[in-house]
Design a protein around this motif. Structure first.
Motif, PDB file in Angstrom:
ATOM      1  N   THR A  32      52.800  65.644  86.561  1.00 57.38           N
ATOM      2  CA  THR A  32      53.278  64.494  86.234  1.00 57.38           C
ATOM      3  C   THR A  32      51.818  63.637  85.754  1.00 57.38           C
ATOM      4  O   THR A  32      52.326  62.974  84.224  1.00 57.38           O
ATOM      5  N   THR A  35      51.525  64.442  82.076  1.00 57.33           N
ATOM      6  CA  THR A  35      52.863  64.783  81.391  1.00 57.33           C
ATOM      7  C   THR A  35      52.774  62.728  81.320  1.00 57.33           C
ATOM      8  O   THR A  35      53.357  62.460  80.520  1.00 57.33           O
ATOM      9  N   GLU A  37      54.288  60.506  82.944  1.00 56.39           N
ATOM     10  CA  GLU A  37      55.253  59.802  83.145  1.00 56.39           C
ATOM     11  C   GLU A  37      55.449  59.024  84.281  1.00 56.39           C
ATOM     12  O   GLU A  37      54.389  59.107  85.558  1.00 56.39           O
ATOM     13  N   ASN A  42      60.269  62.211  86.038  1.00 57.31           N
ATOM     14  CA  ASN A  42      59.547  62.449  85.325  1.00 57.31           C
ATOM     15  C   ASN A  42      60.325  63.779  84.589  1.00 57.31           C
ATOM     16  O   ASN A  42      59.688  65.394  85.458  1.00 57.31           O
ATOM     17  N   SER A 103      51.411  54.423  82.187  1.00 61.24           N
ATOM     18  CA  SER A 103      50.614  54.480  82.714  1.00 61.24           C
ATOM     19  C   SER A 103      49.381  55.531  82.777  1.00 61.24           C
ATOM     20  O   SER A 103      49.083  54.440  81.772  1.00 61.24           O
TER      21      SER A 103
END
Length: 170
Positions: A32, A35, A37, A42, A103
Motif C-alpha cells: 500500500t 502504490t 493508495e 488499495n 497520500s
C-alpha cells in the motif's frame, strides 16, 4: 501419489498458512505504501500482495532455510518496480495510474517510494536494496536522501497577498 507426498504437501500448506497469517498484514501495508493508495481502497496493493504470496508459495520447497518474508518482500519490490517501469515508461516518471493525491508519498516517484519504503519502513540495508534493484549503493543512498527531504520539506506554497489599507482604492 504416495502417502509420503501427501503428508509433505499438507505440512507445506500448514507452514505457508502460518507464514501468511503472520506476514500478510505487514506485506499488504508495504504494498500500500508502494502504490500510495489509501489503506481502505488499495486494489493495486492487494494484487501485488497476491502475486508475491503466490510466488513465495510456488518456491516454498526451494527456500531451504531462507527467510520466506525476505523472499516475498523481494518479489513484491521487484514486481512493483517492473510494473512501474512498464506502466510509466521509466521508473522515475509519472504516467497513467497516479497515486492517491491524499497520500503523503504521492509526491514521490515510484523509484523514490520503493527505495524509501525498503530502507525506512522495511529496514533493508543500502547494500541489500542496491543489490535487489540493480543499482549502485551510492545511488540508493542519494535517492533515499532526496525522497526523505521531499517528504520533510514540502514545496512552499505562494504566500497569500494581504491588501493593506493603502491598497484599497476608493
Amino acid at each position: 501419489m504416495g502417502r509420503r507426498r501427501v503428508v509433505q504437501d499438507a505440512r507445506r500448506d500448514r507452514e505457508f498458512e502460518a507464514f501468511v497469517a503472520g506476514a500478510a498484514g505487514r506485506l499488504l501495508h508495504t504494498a500500500t505504501l508502494l502504490t500510495a493508495e489509501p489503506p481502505d481502497e488499495n486494489p493495486r496493493a492487494r494484487r501485488l500482495l497476491t502475486l508475491s504470496l503466490a510466488h513465495t508459495y510456488a518456491c516454498w520447497d526451494r527456500l531451504r532455510g531462507e527467510d520466506p518474508y525476505d523472499r516475498a518482500r523481494a518479489y513484491l519490490a521487484t514486481r512493483f518496480s517492473r510494473g512501474a517501469w512498464h506502466q510509466y515508461g521509466a521508473l522515475g516518471t509519472l504516467g497513467r495510474s497516479r497515486p492517491h493525491p491524499d497520500s503523503p508519498l504521492a509526491r514521490l516517484s515510484p523509484q523514490e517510494r520503493l527505495i524509501l519504503v525498503l530502507r525506512l519502513y522495511e529496514g533493508v540495508a543500502e547494500e541489500q536494496a542496491a543489490a535487489l534493484l540493480g543499482l549502485p549503493r551510492e545511488r540508493v543512498h542519494a535517492i533515499c536522501d532526496r525522497a526523505t527531504a521531499t517528504l520533510l520539506h514540502p514545496p512552499r506554497r505562494a504566500a497569500p497577498t494581504v491588501l493593506g489599507p493603502k491598497a484599497v482604492s476608493p
